[in-house]
Design an enzyme around this catalytic site. Structure first.
Site, PDB file in Angstrom:
ATOM      1  N   ALA A 154       6.525  -2.685 -11.451  1.00 54.55           N
ATOM      2  CA  ALA A 154       5.550  -3.474 -11.603  1.00 54.55           C
ATOM      3  C   ALA A 154       4.303  -3.191 -12.107  1.00 54.55           C
ATOM      4  O   ALA A 154       3.940  -1.823 -11.587  1.00 54.55           O
ATOM      5  CB  ALA A 154       6.228  -5.677 -12.042  1.00 54.55           C
ATOM      6  N   CYS A 155       3.651  -5.059 -10.964  1.00 54.31           N
ATOM      7  CA  CYS A 155       1.892  -3.907 -11.583  1.00 54.31           C
ATOM      8  C   CYS A 155       1.688  -3.005  -9.889  1.00 54.31           C
ATOM      9  O   CYS A 155       0.693  -2.555  -9.997  1.00 54.31           O
ATOM     10  CB  CYS A 155       1.134  -5.354 -11.709  1.00 54.31           C
ATOM     11  SG  CYS A 155       1.631  -5.971 -12.837  1.00 54.31           S
ATOM     12  N   SER A 156       2.773  -3.520  -9.363  1.00 50.99           N
ATOM     13  CA  SER A 156       2.847  -2.548  -7.792  1.00 50.99           C
ATOM     14  C   SER A 156       2.898  -1.338  -7.420  1.00 50.99           C
ATOM     15  O   SER A 156       2.653  -1.136  -6.291  1.00 50.99           O
ATOM     16  CB  SER A 156       3.275  -3.949  -6.408  1.00 50.99           C
ATOM     17  OG  SER A 156       2.887  -5.277  -6.525  1.00 50.99           O
TER      18      SER A 156
END
Length: 372
Positions: A154-156
């Site tokens: 995801a966002c990481s």
């Protein structure tokens, strides 16, 4: 071999959607929906849709605009989604295409020939297909030999991708690794959800991680990386191939981006702050040695609190630059955009932190130092 960051790349879509445009289209859609469901609303079986407004969006998020690969469908009250036609298998896919554009900039900056790259990692929140991997398509388009694969945290994803690339270099499995983050987040956003219709934007970034002995003089030492995950359903997207096994779920809100925003805020801020402070201690660094924090660009208020906990005071724009206002949340690419656009003034020995966090929960830190 010692891994370093040789260069970064950024591709920005040509279309901008301002908050005013977004609000106008959303409110028009809401009025249409309310009219179409007038009887049920009057009977009390449905709740009327309320209008959005620019002030609410900017206060809640700090976002003022976003870039998208298609604007026409997003601002059309009758459509409320991007229009991105499927391409034949013989053509490059749109996700690979924008990744290649960002990658070419990174390769050019580093003076690196694609044939000298050993691997490609495509790290992003949403892949447009299950297989073949987007990374292999990017590899083919650039003429890179070696190996490639996709990864999704995801966002990481970008910080996880940087550590993975660095580990390949340390282990001697590669000397040059291209890590790309193509994010067409407009495709997984519910543009008819008042609480989230303003959050995301599209973009592509790239990071070239290489062995220090082949890197250009203007590179970044990787002082240390740290990754962390802890399961949470507070940010979720249930779209996948098993959806067809239960047709009753088709079209439901959970097949797009959904989140419990207040819970995310409350739980992620301390998790990330403590992770950064712990890593500073492990690396024997002090917070005042950090010239800049390039944080994940999801919410201005989250970044303000995290930077305050890390630095011991509210960060200035120079200490924690924002690209969120212009780009919105671009998932894995956000911290890389901030790093790409706000690192040119660093001198030899200056240190900073690239940090991302998001669904999972997941979080990653990459502490860097300018080499020359």
């Amino acid at each position: 071999m010692t891994p370093v960051i040789s260069a970064t790349g950024l591709w920005t879509p040509p279309h901008t959607v301002t908050n005013a445009e977004l609000v106008e289209s959303f409110n028009a859609w809401a009025d249409r929906w309310n009219e179409a469901n007038k009887a049920e609303i009057e009977a009390g079986t449905l709740e009327a849709k309320t209008h959005s407004n620019v002030e609410f969006i900017e206060k809640a998020s700090g976002i003022k605009s976003r870039y998208v690969v298609d604007k026409s469908g997003v601002v059309d009250p009758a459509i409320m989604r991007p229009i991105i036609p499927e391409r034949p298998n013989e053509e490059i896919s749109i996700l690979a295409e924008i990744a290649v554009k960002a990658a070419k900039q990174a390769l050019e900056t580093a003076g690196r020939d694609p044939k000298d790259v050993d691997a490609v990692i495509c790290a992003a929140s949403n892949m447009q297909r299950a297989y073949p991997a987007m990374a292999i398509e990017v590899q083919e388009a650039l003429g890179i030999e070696g190996f490639s694969f996709d990864m999704n945290v995801a966002c990481s994803s970008a910080t996880f991708g940087i550590q993975t690339a660095a580990d390949f270099v340390r282990a001697g499995n590669a000397k040059s690794v291209l890590m790309v983050n193509p994010e067409i987040t407009s495709g997984h956003l519910n543009w008819t959800d008042r609480d989230s219709h303003f959050i995301f934007g599209d973009v592509a970034t790239a990071v070239l991680v290489e062995a220090e002995d082949i890197a250009p003089k203007q590179h970044w030492k990787i002082l240390g990386t740290q990754l962390k995950t802890k399961f949470s359903s507070n940010i979720r997207n249930n779209f996948g191939f098993l959806n067809r096994a239960d047709p009753a779920g088709e079209g439901q809100a959970d097949k797009l981006f959904i989140q419990e925003g207040r819970k995310v805020f409350k739980e992620v801020v301390p998790m990330v702050s403590e992770m950064i402070l712990s890593e500073l201690t492990r690396l024997d660094l002090k917070s005042d040695e950090l010239k800049r924090l390039w944080l994940h660009q999801a919410n201005a208020n989250m970044n303000r609190l995290i930077s305050t906990k890390v630095l011991g005071h509210e960060a200035s724009e120079d200490e924690s630059p924002t690209v969120l206002d212009e780009y919105a949340n671009t998932s894995s690419a956000g911290s890389i955009i901030a790093f790409h656009k706000h690192s040119g003034d660093f001198k030899s020995g200056d240190k900073g932190l690239i940090c991302s966090f998001g669904a999972g929960y997941s979080a990653g830190t990459v502490f860097v130092e300018k080499a020359a």
